[in-house]
Design a protein around this motif. Structure first.
Motif, short mmCIF file in Angstrom:
data_model
loop_
_atom_site.label_atom_id
_atom_site.label_comp_id
_atom_site.label_asym_id
_atom_site.label_seq_id
_atom_site.Cartn_x
_atom_site.Cartn_y
_atom_site.Cartn_z
N GLU A 441 14.19 32.54 79.84
CA GLU A 441 13.79 33.72 79.67
C GLU A 441 12.64 33.83 81.31
O GLU A 441 12.37 34.30 81.56
N ALA A 445 12.61 36.13 83.47
CA ALA A 445 11.41 36.79 83.90
C ALA A 445 11.31 37.33 86.04
O ALA A 445 10.89 38.78 85.96
N ALA A 448 13.82 39.90 87.18
CA ALA A 448 12.89 40.64 86.49
C ALA A 448 12.57 41.52 87.88
O ALA A 448 12.39 43.08 87.87
N VAL A 487 5.90 39.80 82.58
CA VAL A 487 6.63 40.43 81.83
C VAL A 487 7.60 39.60 81.32
O VAL A 487 8.60 39.66 81.28
N LYS A 489 8.84 37.40 78.31
CA LYS A 489 9.61 37.82 77.11
C LYS A 489 9.45 38.71 76.53
O LYS A 489 9.22 39.47 75.49
N SER A 490 9.32 39.74 77.84
CA SER A 490 9.47 41.59 77.41
C SER A 490 8.29 41.49 76.61
O SER A 490 7.94 42.27 75.47
N LYS A 492 5.16 43.88 74.82
CA LYS A 492 5.07 45.16 74.04
C LYS A 492 3.44 45.96 74.91
O LYS A 492 3.97 47.18 74.98
N THR A 514 11.60 47.43 87.73
CA THR A 514 11.31 46.78 86.59
C THR A 514 10.00 47.25 85.73
O THR A 514 10.49 47.31 84.56
N LEU A 518 11.37 47.76 81.75
CA LEU A 518 10.35 47.61 80.40
C LEU A 518 10.11 49.02 79.86
O LEU A 518 9.95 48.85 78.23
N ALA A 521 13.23 49.20 77.32
CA ALA A 521 12.77 48.93 76.35
C ALA A 521 12.50 48.40 75.12
O ALA A 521 11.91 48.00 74.41
N SER A 523 8.56 49.56 75.87
CA SER A 523 7.24 48.06 76.76
C SER A 523 6.44 49.78 76.90
O SER A 523 6.81 50.34 77.62
#
Length: 586
Positions: A441, A445, A448, A487, A489-490, A492, A514, A518, A521, A523
């Motif tokens: 992770e 990150a 990313a 960022v 663990k991505s 919300k 980036t 997100l 994904a 977010s």
């Protein structure tokens, strides 16, 4: 001061007082042990009386040996009980520390968010002061005080004059103790406050050491600090001198008491009213009866410091229990809504933002733009739950953001502030938010936000130590690592306050990628920026000016309107906002 008896009402319930109440069984046992110790302290008095009244007249060796064996056994029991009491007091102090240390640490951080003076170092020192008071002689003298009545009763049984002398002596010492309290309390409190302010100013100045030294500001800062330090010294001297003068009077009186008591006892013995053993007992009794007050006179400054520490900690933890007992909520999806939101800074009576309204669905990007001092950062603080709305609501998935538990919500939020800095630890630990490092992770990150290659170029790569004068980062490097941490663990909800202020064009392009990744994904991203290039990636735009909402709507509609072009340019949005804008659209 530290009473744990009774059934307090809700107004009296605070975490510190509750922690003391939780120790009430140990406190009761300590008081009981103290009572037994005071009763056992009669043993040497009775021993001396029997030696002089029974052994010497009869020259009985058997009686002397029997008394000696008995009193030695009592001394062993007495010493064991004192050891037990010391252990109990240590356990009580540790229990209070264990129960409150983390809460004190958390409360200091929350107080600092409210622009309130909250010094973690000072708070931990207060914990130490309180713990040392609980295990020190001052508290023992407070508990021993009521048992002086036992020695007065024994003195009365020998002769009422001896008891009367002890009562009068005790009252005089009590008056001296009260005078000590009256004279020294205010200077000690003033000295503590001045010392706290001096330390706070020194710590704040050290944060800007480079600016102070390079621009010749050190003499001015030193003068400000020294004025506070001199005030502390003056109050400290006043307290010590006042305490010393009264202590001198009390010392002379205290030293005279045994001699005066023996004089009275000898007079009574000469009159045939008491025995020779009563004369010896008299000197012991006056010492035991007045010892607690003598200790209080000499240790009064410790009592005052403990009381100040207690009050500071109690005030610091006033709302901590409510915060820690908030109900857990499900993981957020990222739906942000504001309704008639008014925001005021802590300790301020002037609103920073008024009447803000917007609704951003999950998986969307909101750009907040406006001139300097328009309230952008204040809105982000409210959005993160750092500031509570003065009126109106700021909700995340329908729940007021300030009502979420930060320890839980923080796992789903990424945040980059304007002034980015790293904590002490490795690069990997900083990206992993000081939690257990998940290598995959952490690398994800870093990649990313495009800093993986940069980190590999550090002396020890991801294991490079940051903070405390270790590896120095540039402003751009620090901001990019802060983005990687945000960022991780991505999350919300990603909140970015001027995230491109120290980035070059290439890094800013990577930041745009980036943010879009997100959003794809799922977010929700909220950002502030003065550059239209970054604003252009947003779905929604909120325009603020002078603390008011000017416009809110789709970026595709508002950005061309502001720039006067249909194609997004890399010009500054702020310059466009300085002109009068259309009426508020909510």
């Amino acid at each position: 001061m530290f009473n744990s008896n009774g059934n307090p009402n809700a107004r009296d319930r605070t975490p510190l007082k509750d922690a003391i109440r939780d120790c009430k069984s140990a406190i009761y046992l300590m008081v009981f042990v103290t009572a037994v110790i005071n009763l056992l302290s009669i043993a040497p008095i009775l021993y001396m009386m029997n030696v002089f009244d029974r052994v010497l007249p009869t020259n009985s060796t058997v009686t002397l040996v029997s008394l000696l064996v008995l009193v030695l056994g009592l001394y062993v029991f007495w010493t064991a009980l004192e050891w037990l009491r010391t252990r109990l007091m240590i356990r009580i102090s540790l229990r209070i520390d264990w129960d409150l240390a983390t809460s004190v640490f958390n409360a200091c951080f929350r107080k600092s968010l409210s622009n309130t003076d909250a010094n973690v170092h000072q708070a931990m020192n207060d914990m130490l002061t309180l713990r040392q008071f609980i295990t020190g002689p001052s508290l023992i003298s407070l508990v021993d005080g009521p048992f002086a009545i036992v020695f007065m009763v024994i003195a009365y049984l020998i002769h009422p004059w001896l008891a009367g002398f002890i009562v009068v002596s005790t009252l005089i010492l009590l008056v001296i103790t009260l005078l000590t309290k009256q004279v020294t309390t205010a200077p000690i409190e003033a000295a503590n406050h001045a010392n706290l302010e001096a330390n706070r100013l020194a710590a704040a100045s050290l944060k800007n050491a480079e600016v102070a030294v390079s621009m010749g500001m050190l003499p001015s800062l030193r003068k400000r600090w020294y004025n506070l330090h001199r005030s502390y010294l003056q109050h400290q001297v006043n307290s010590s001198e006042s305490n010393g003068f009264i202590g001198m009077i009390g010392g002379v009186f205290s030293k005279s008491l045994p001699s005066l008591q023996i004089t009275i006892a000898v007079i009574l013995a000469g009159m045939g009213l008491i025995s020779a053993g009563g004369v010896i007992a008299a000197s012991f009794l006056i010492g035991k009866a007045t010892a607690p007050l003598k200790t209080m006179i000499t240790k009064w400054e410790e009592v005052i410091k403990a009381r100040i520490a207690f009050e500071r900690l109690d005030q610091l933890l006033a709302n901590q229990e409510f915060i820690e007992q908030k109900m857990s909520l499900p993981a957020p999806l990222g739906h942000l809504t504001a309704k008639e939101l008014t925001v005021m800074a802590p300790k301020s009576d002037r609103p920073i933002l008024r009447g803000v309204n917007f609704d951003v669905p999950p998986g969307q990007i909101l750009a907040i733009v406006g001139p300097n001092a328009s309230g952008k950062t204040s809105l982000l603080k409210c959005m993160l739950g750092l500031w509570r709305p003065f009126s109106g609501t700021m909700r995340l998935d329908g729940a007021e953001v300030a009502d979420w538990r930060h320890e839980e919500l923080g796992q789903h939020i990424g945040y980059v502030s304007q002034s980015t800095s790293m904590f002490e630890g490795t690069v990997a630990e900083n990206i992993a938010r000081l939690q257990e490092v998940d290598s995959q992770e952490v690398v994800a990150a870093a990649k990313a936000v495009g800093v993986h290659e940069m980190i590999l170029g550090f002396p020890k790569g991801y294991d490079t130590i940051l903070g405390n004068g270790s590896f120095e980062l540039s402003g751009g490097q620090s901001q990019r690592l802060a983005l990687a941490r945000a960022v991780y663990k991505s999350p919300k909800l990603l909140v970015l306050d001027e995230p491109n202020s120290n980035l070059d064009d290439q890094a800013e392009t990577q930041l745009q990628k980036t943010i879009l990744a997100l959003r794809a994904a799922g977010s929700t991203v909220v950002l502030t920026s003065h550059r239209a290039r970054l604003v252009s990636v947003s779905d929604w735009m909120l325009l603020l000016k002078d603390g008011f909402q000017v416009r809110f709507g789709p970026t595709s509609d508002l950005l061309p309107e502001l720039t006067g072009k249909r194609e997004v340019a890399a010009a500054s949005v702020v310059s466009e906002l300085r002109a009068p804008l259309p009426a508020t659209n909510r």
